[in-house]
Design a protein around this motif. Structure first.
Motif, PDB file in Angstrom:
ATOM      1  N   CYS A  77       6.043  28.040 -36.920  1.00 10.67           N
ATOM      2  CA  CYS A  77       6.981  28.429 -37.973  1.00 10.67           C
ATOM      3  C   CYS A  77       8.183  29.115 -37.342  1.00 10.67           C
ATOM      4  O   CYS A  77       8.036  29.949 -36.443  1.00 10.67           O
ATOM      5  CB  CYS A  77       6.292  29.369 -38.965  1.00 10.67           C
ATOM      6  N   CYS A  85      11.113  27.820 -47.703  1.00 12.19           N
ATOM      7  CA  CYS A  85       9.750  27.805 -48.257  1.00 12.19           C
ATOM      8  C   CYS A  85       9.568  28.935 -49.265  1.00 12.19           C
ATOM      9  O   CYS A  85       8.996  28.731 -50.348  1.00 12.19           O
ATOM     10  CB  CYS A  85       8.716  27.904 -47.137  1.00 12.19           C
ATOM     11  N   CYS A 115       6.677  24.336 -50.894  1.00 14.51           N
ATOM     12  CA  CYS A 115       7.092  24.902 -49.603  1.00 14.51           C
ATOM     13  C   CYS A 115       7.126  23.824 -48.524  1.00 14.51           C
ATOM     14  O   CYS A 115       8.004  23.812 -47.660  1.00 14.51           O
ATOM     15  CB  CYS A 115       6.169  26.038 -49.197  1.00 14.51           C
ATOM     16  N   CYS A 119      10.643  22.979 -46.433  1.00 18.14           N
ATOM     17  CA  CYS A 119      10.822  23.417 -45.041  1.00 18.14           C
ATOM     18  C   CYS A 119      11.570  22.360 -44.221  1.00 18.14           C
ATOM     19  O   CYS A 119      11.095  21.227 -44.089  1.00 18.14           O
ATOM     20  CB  CYS A 119       9.463  23.693 -44.397  1.00 18.14           C
TER      21      CYS A 119
END
Length: 222
Positions: A77, A85, A115, A119
């Motif tokens: 991430c 997100c 989410c 992303c």
């Protein structure tokens, strides 16, 4: 306009916990991934070790270059400052903590997976094992460790200096200084400085990012 995630959480974008990854220093040892697995009590299969999954919050992407050399890119991430997100989550299950990292409250999650759609880096994964309580899974930047004054697990076992933890403004200054001191070695671009409105994970490299599989079409904000 809606406030950014940073604005709504009270996190100072310059001071959020961040990580600088120097791709040219990574030796591909895999310590970061193994440390992450241990710290987060994950149990990945050998196939899951090759990508981001519900059991791998980080993985090392091996990139064979045209010149015969190999580079390793740590993926996880990106902890965007204005996280898509978190903005897309209708119940604030994914949210920006007051410290900065994007964390997750499973008890709020509806399993809508907005989410995952939002992303730009394709990070969140969906854990289906328990049909009654499915979860979104991703790197949480070891937020509990940070709150106890510990380093994130991945950086604590990096032997080559490829990973450096600090505040975002400190790491950006360091990255710019390294590039200025060695312009023949580094690409003059810090990935994450402006991409997706800025991210807490920052990359510097001796190889153009597009050759390493980075998305170069992500919206940038100066």
């Amino acid at each position: 306009a809606a406030p950014s995630a940073c604005a709504s959480s009270g996190a100072d974008p310059a001071k959020v916990p961040s990580m600088l990854i120097d791709i040219s220093r990574c030796v591909g040892c895999g310590n970061c991934q193994r440390s992450c697995i241990e710290a987060n009590h994950l149990n990945p299969t050998s196939e899951q070790m090759k990508k981001l999954t519900s059991e791998t919050y980080t993985y090392l992407q091996k990139v064979d270059l045209d010149n015969g050399e190999t580079r390793y890119v740590k993926r996880q991430c990106m902890h965007c400052l204005d996280a898509a997100c978190a903005s897309a989550c209708p119940v604030v299950a994914l949210h920006q903590t007051e410290e900065g990292p994007i964390a997750y409250r499973a008890n709020r999650c509806l399993g809508c997976r907005m989410c995952m759609v939002a992303c730009p880096f394709g990070v969140p994964t969906f854990e289906w094992n328990d049909g009654l309580t499915p979860e979104i899974r991703k790197c949480m930047f070891c937020i509990e460790r940070l709150r106890e004054g510990e380093l994130p697990a991945c950086v604590s076992n990096c032997p080559s200096g490829a990973l450096k933890f600090g505040t975002r403004d400190e790491l950006l200054k360091e990255a710019h200084a390294r590039i200025a001191a060695n312009p023949d070695h580094y690409i003059n671009h810090i990935f994450g400085e402006h991409e997706a409105g800025g991210t807490a994970w920052l990359y510097m490299s001796d190889t153009p990012f597009e050759k390493l599989g980075f998305r170069t079409d992500v919206t940038k904000r100066e």
